[in-house]
Design a protein around this motif. Structure first.
Motif: not given
Length: 110
Positions: A40-42, A62-66, A83-86, A89-90
Protein backbone atom coordinates in the motif's frame (compact mmCIF):
# COMPACT_ATOMS: atom_id res chain seq x y z
CA UNK A 1 28.58 -20.57 12.31
CA UNK A 2 25.34 -18.55 12.50
CA UNK A 3 26.89 -15.72 10.49
CA UNK A 4 27.87 -18.10 7.71
CA UNK A 5 24.33 -19.49 7.50
CA UNK A 6 22.94 -15.95 7.34
CA UNK A 7 25.27 -15.16 4.44
CA UNK A 8 24.26 -18.36 2.64
CA UNK A 9 20.59 -17.36 3.03
CA UNK A 10 21.36 -13.87 1.76
CA UNK A 11 23.11 -15.34 -1.28
CA UNK A 12 20.04 -17.48 -2.02
CA UNK A 13 17.79 -14.43 -1.80
CA UNK A 14 20.04 -12.36 -4.05
CA UNK A 15 20.06 -15.23 -6.55
CA UNK A 16 16.24 -15.39 -6.50
CA UNK A 17 16.03 -11.66 -7.12
CA UNK A 18 18.68 -11.74 -9.85
CA UNK A 19 16.91 -14.63 -11.61
CA UNK A 20 13.77 -12.46 -11.76
CA UNK A 21 15.53 -10.12 -14.20
CA UNK A 22 19.27 -9.62 -14.85
CA UNK A 23 18.86 -5.81 -14.74
CA UNK A 24 17.27 -5.84 -11.27
CA UNK A 25 19.33 -3.49 -9.09
CA UNK A 26 19.79 -3.39 -5.34
CA UNK A 27 17.57 -0.27 -5.22
CA UNK A 28 14.81 -2.10 -7.08
CA UNK A 29 15.19 -5.09 -4.77
CA UNK A 30 15.00 -2.74 -1.78
CA UNK A 31 11.68 -1.34 -3.09
CA UNK A 32 10.32 -4.83 -3.71
CA UNK A 33 11.22 -6.04 -0.22
CA UNK A 34 9.74 -2.87 1.31
CA UNK A 35 6.45 -3.55 -0.50
CA UNK A 36 6.59 -7.15 0.78
CA UNK A 37 6.85 -5.76 4.30
CA UNK A 38 4.29 -2.99 3.88
CA UNK A 39 1.86 -3.15 0.98
CA UNK A 40 0.00 0.00 0.00
CA UNK A 41 3.00 2.31 -0.15
CA UNK A 42 3.12 5.23 -2.55
CA UNK A 43 6.21 6.88 -3.96
CA UNK A 44 6.52 9.37 -1.09
CA UNK A 45 6.34 6.62 1.53
CA UNK A 46 8.87 4.57 -0.43
CA UNK A 47 11.21 7.56 -0.46
CA UNK A 48 10.90 7.87 3.33
CA UNK A 49 11.44 4.14 3.96
CA UNK A 50 14.37 3.61 1.57
CA UNK A 51 16.09 7.00 1.35
CA UNK A 52 15.72 6.98 -2.44
CA UNK A 53 15.01 10.15 -4.38
CA UNK A 54 11.55 10.66 -5.87
CA UNK A 55 12.77 9.92 -9.39
CA UNK A 56 14.59 6.74 -8.27
CA UNK A 57 11.70 5.42 -6.19
CA UNK A 58 9.23 6.14 -8.99
CA UNK A 59 11.45 4.51 -11.63
CA UNK A 60 12.10 1.45 -9.45
CA UNK A 61 8.43 0.94 -8.66
CA UNK A 62 7.55 1.35 -12.34
CA UNK A 63 10.15 -1.28 -13.27
CA UNK A 64 8.65 -3.67 -10.71
CA UNK A 65 5.12 -3.08 -12.02
CA UNK A 66 3.35 -4.39 -15.11
CA UNK A 67 4.56 -1.79 -17.58
CA UNK A 68 7.23 0.80 -18.11
CA UNK A 69 6.78 3.87 -20.24
CA UNK A 70 6.47 3.63 -24.03
CA UNK A 71 4.77 0.23 -23.91
CA UNK A 72 7.74 -1.67 -22.49
CA UNK A 73 6.91 -4.47 -20.08
CA UNK A 74 7.91 -4.32 -16.43
CA UNK A 75 8.51 -7.28 -14.15
CA UNK A 76 4.90 -7.63 -13.04
CA UNK A 77 5.85 -8.11 -9.38
CA UNK A 78 3.64 -5.31 -8.11
CA UNK A 79 0.38 -3.66 -9.05
CA UNK A 80 -0.48 0.04 -8.83
CA UNK A 81 -3.88 0.83 -7.39
CA UNK A 82 -5.47 4.26 -7.17
CA UNK A 83 -6.06 5.25 -3.54
CA UNK A 84 -9.71 5.89 -2.80
CA UNK A 85 -8.89 8.78 -0.47
CA UNK A 86 -7.00 10.71 -3.16
CA UNK A 87 -7.34 9.59 -6.76
CA UNK A 88 -4.07 11.29 -7.71
CA UNK A 89 -2.12 8.94 -5.44
CA UNK A 90 -1.35 5.32 -6.15
CA UNK A 91 -0.49 2.48 -3.80
CA UNK A 92 1.80 -0.44 -4.62
CA UNK A 93 0.81 -3.97 -3.68
CA UNK A 94 2.13 -7.38 -4.61
CA UNK A 95 0.82 -9.05 -7.73
CA UNK A 96 0.36 -12.85 -7.70
CA UNK A 97 3.83 -13.13 -9.28
CA UNK A 98 5.26 -10.84 -6.56
CA UNK A 99 3.54 -12.84 -3.82
CA UNK A 100 5.13 -16.00 -5.22
CA UNK A 101 8.59 -14.39 -5.15
CA UNK A 102 7.96 -13.21 -1.59
CA UNK A 103 7.10 -16.81 -0.59
CA UNK A 104 10.35 -18.03 -2.19
CA UNK A 105 12.33 -15.38 -0.30
CA UNK A 106 10.70 -16.32 3.00
CA UNK A 107 11.47 -19.99 2.33
CA UNK A 108 15.11 -19.13 1.64
CA UNK A 109 15.29 -17.42 5.03
CA UNK A 110 14.44 -20.65 6.87
Amino acid sequence: MGNTLDLIRLTKILTLLRETHPALTISMAQCFVQICVEEGLGVRQMMARTGQTQSSASRNIRFLSESLEYGKEGLGLIEWQVKETNRRNKAASLSPKGAELKAQILKALQ
